[in-house]
Write a protein that holds these residues in place. Sequence first.
Motif, short mmCIF file in Angstrom:
data_model
loop_
_atom_site.label_atom_id
_atom_site.label_comp_id
_atom_site.label_asym_id
_atom_site.label_seq_id
_atom_site.Cartn_x
_atom_site.Cartn_y
_atom_site.Cartn_z
N ARG A 33 23.78 11.23 27.04
CA ARG A 33 24.40 11.89 25.84
C ARG A 33 24.29 13.47 25.95
O ARG A 33 25.01 14.20 25.43
N ASP A 34 22.85 14.15 26.45
CA ASP A 34 22.95 15.46 26.34
C ASP A 34 23.47 16.22 27.48
O ASP A 34 23.38 17.47 27.83
N THR A 35 24.17 15.58 28.40
CA THR A 35 25.00 16.24 29.44
C THR A 35 26.34 15.95 29.28
O THR A 35 27.22 15.32 30.16
N VAL A 39 28.32 20.92 29.45
CA VAL A 39 27.14 21.12 29.91
C VAL A 39 26.93 20.83 31.46
O VAL A 39 26.38 21.51 32.24
#
Length: 274
Positions: A33-35, A39
């Motif tokens: 989710r954070d990449t 990103v």
Amino acid sequence: MPYATYEFGGARRVGRVEGDRLVPLDGLSELGRDTPSDVLSAARERPAEAVPMAAVRVCPPVPNPDKIVCVGLNYHAHVGETGRDLPTYPVLFTKFASSLIGPYDDIVLPPESLQVDYEAELAVVIGKAGRRIPPEKAVDHVLGYCVANDVTMRDYQYKTHQWLPGKAWDRSTPLGPYLVTPAEADLTAARVTTVLGGRELQSSDTSRLIFGIPTLIAAISEFTTLLPGDVILTGTPGGVGFRRDPQVFLRDGDEITVSVEGIGTLVNRVRAEG
């Protein structure tokens, strides 16, 4: 360029695959989710900390997705061998993050099931969140592609009309080995194969999908928001063990290889639990 989530020296990292080594990306511990796509593409490399591939454990590219949405009956030959009607809407079911194992980890046979089957599949990883994504915009939401083996406990799958008990077993689904970006993937007619004990049991290509990737992304995002790191398994070709005569199931000591041309190969040993 391909990317991997891997473990080395007690830490988990994301690296760019460069031949037989991994070049870590600064600040990234796993894809998910954070990449999102922006990103990942902007992450700074740390070449001085590159490690040989042989020295790491390769994890599922996305070890902890929010969602794993799977598609059943998505190749004509597989629909034919099941004796079902051709679907007019994708057959969808889910797995959990706890179902995933790495591309070279052992597939562990649970003592409860006597019908553990294989299913070679192309997997799609989402890189940009979206809801009600039109098919023509679908590829903009893809982070990349990898390979999956949708290992299925058939005796549990058919206990009910819902497939969940046979499809979402803990630590049963190899995923990987790497994430291949859309720019490097030619899925026009990528060959999809399963080899078990030296015998080719599945062989088809992605041109034979009933519902293509844009259609699947549009259909799924119609009822749920797709998030970065979500995984879609696009379905398996004909040749599954349950539909063979005689039937073929995974046994202790087997080695199974699942490949998607241009995307990668999973190689897993099979062992009995305990």
